[in-house]
Enzyme design. Structure first.
Site, short mmCIF file in Angstrom:
data_model
loop_
_atom_site.label_atom_id
_atom_site.label_comp_id
_atom_site.label_asym_id
_atom_site.label_seq_id
_atom_site.Cartn_x
_atom_site.Cartn_y
_atom_site.Cartn_z
N LYS A 43 93.44 -101.37 37.28
CA LYS A 43 92.28 -102.14 36.84
C LYS A 43 91.40 -101.32 35.90
CE LYS A 43 92.05 -105.04 40.99
NZ LYS A 43 91.25 -105.40 42.19
N GLY A 101 90.74 -98.54 47.34
CA GLY A 101 91.13 -97.58 46.32
C GLY A 101 90.05 -97.47 45.27
N CYS A 103 88.20 -100.50 41.35
CA CYS A 103 88.36 -100.50 42.81
C CYS A 103 89.31 -101.62 43.25
CB CYS A 103 87.02 -100.70 43.52
SG CYS A 103 85.81 -99.41 43.24
N ASP A 104 89.90 -101.43 44.40
CA ASP A 104 90.68 -102.50 45.03
C ASP A 104 90.62 -102.33 46.54
OD1 ASP A 104 92.78 -104.76 44.44
OD2 ASP A 104 93.56 -103.59 46.13
N SER A 105 90.40 -103.43 47.24
CA SER A 105 90.29 -103.39 48.70
C SER A 105 91.31 -104.31 49.35
CB SER A 105 88.89 -103.81 49.16
OG SER A 105 87.91 -102.93 48.66
#
Length: 213
Positions: free
Chosen positions: A57, A115, A78-80
């Site tokens: 991203k 992340g 970010c990634d959740s």
């Protein structure tokens, strides 16, 4: 002085940063999350998955920054996802899926993985790149059928990782957490501070750019 750019459409992440004294530019990436996850394969480590997604991203928006006249930029991606019973769960996207998720989550605990990717970009080129993940254990309540159906009807859990929020309506159904609350919301300030320092940017620099100090 570096300009912070958030590579996310998440209003919750933006709100966390603003409450912490920083108003980033927002550039939404067009990364196909399912394609990235599929390429990693079913046996990929869950922490690696969310970190790679965050990296993808952040990197995706870099080419457009120079066109915007931004020559000293720090990009944050970010990634959740929620890890429960060894399976990563992202956004449910439908009431039926969210209901099934809650049937599994209610009265139990799971780990919210987020992340984080930070890129230092100068004159359109990535000069430093760091990434890491955070892990926070979330202990869920066991909402009544009436409360759960009302929650699902709001639409809130359909577009968030793990089908819950901590900072909004879903907070009623979280008993407690073990770890960083901002990470559960979607962007962990303690980890982000560390990553920013590794690319040569301090929190106080960002505050000064926002005239907080």
């Amino acid at each position: 002085m570096s300009q912070l750019v958030l590579a996310s459409a998440s209003p919750a992440r933006l709100a966390v940063l603003r409450a912490a004294g920083v108003s980033p530019l927002v550039r939404v990436s067009g990364v196909d999350e399912d394609a990235v996850t599929e390429k990693l394969g079913p046996d990929a480590d869950p922490a690696h998955v969310v970190t790679v997604l965050a990296e993808a991203k952040a990197a995706e928006i870099v080419p457009g920054l120079r066109a915007d006249g931004l020559d000293d930029v720090v990009v944050v991606g970010c990634d959740s996802m929620l890890l429960i019973d060894g399976t990563l769960q992202g956004k449910p996207n439908s009431v039926d899926v969210a209901r099934k998720r809650w049937a599994k989550m209610a009265g139990r605990s799971a780990t919210l993985l987020t992340g984080h990717s930070v890129l230092r970009v100068l004159d359109g080129q990535i000069v430093r790149a760091v990434s890491e993940h955070s892990a926070t254990v979330v202990h869920f309540a066991n909402p009544s059928t009436e409360d759960l159906e009302a929650y699902l009807a709001t639409g809130e859990p359909l577009q968030v990782a793990g089908a819950f929020t901590l900072d909004s309506l879903g907070g009623w159904f979280v008993e407690r957490i073990e770890g960083d609350p901002s990470s559960v919301i979607g962007i962990g300030l303690p980890l982000l501070r560390t990553l920013l320092e590794r690319v040569g940017v301090s929190v106080s620099q960002l505050w000064r750019s926002q005239s907080v100090l």
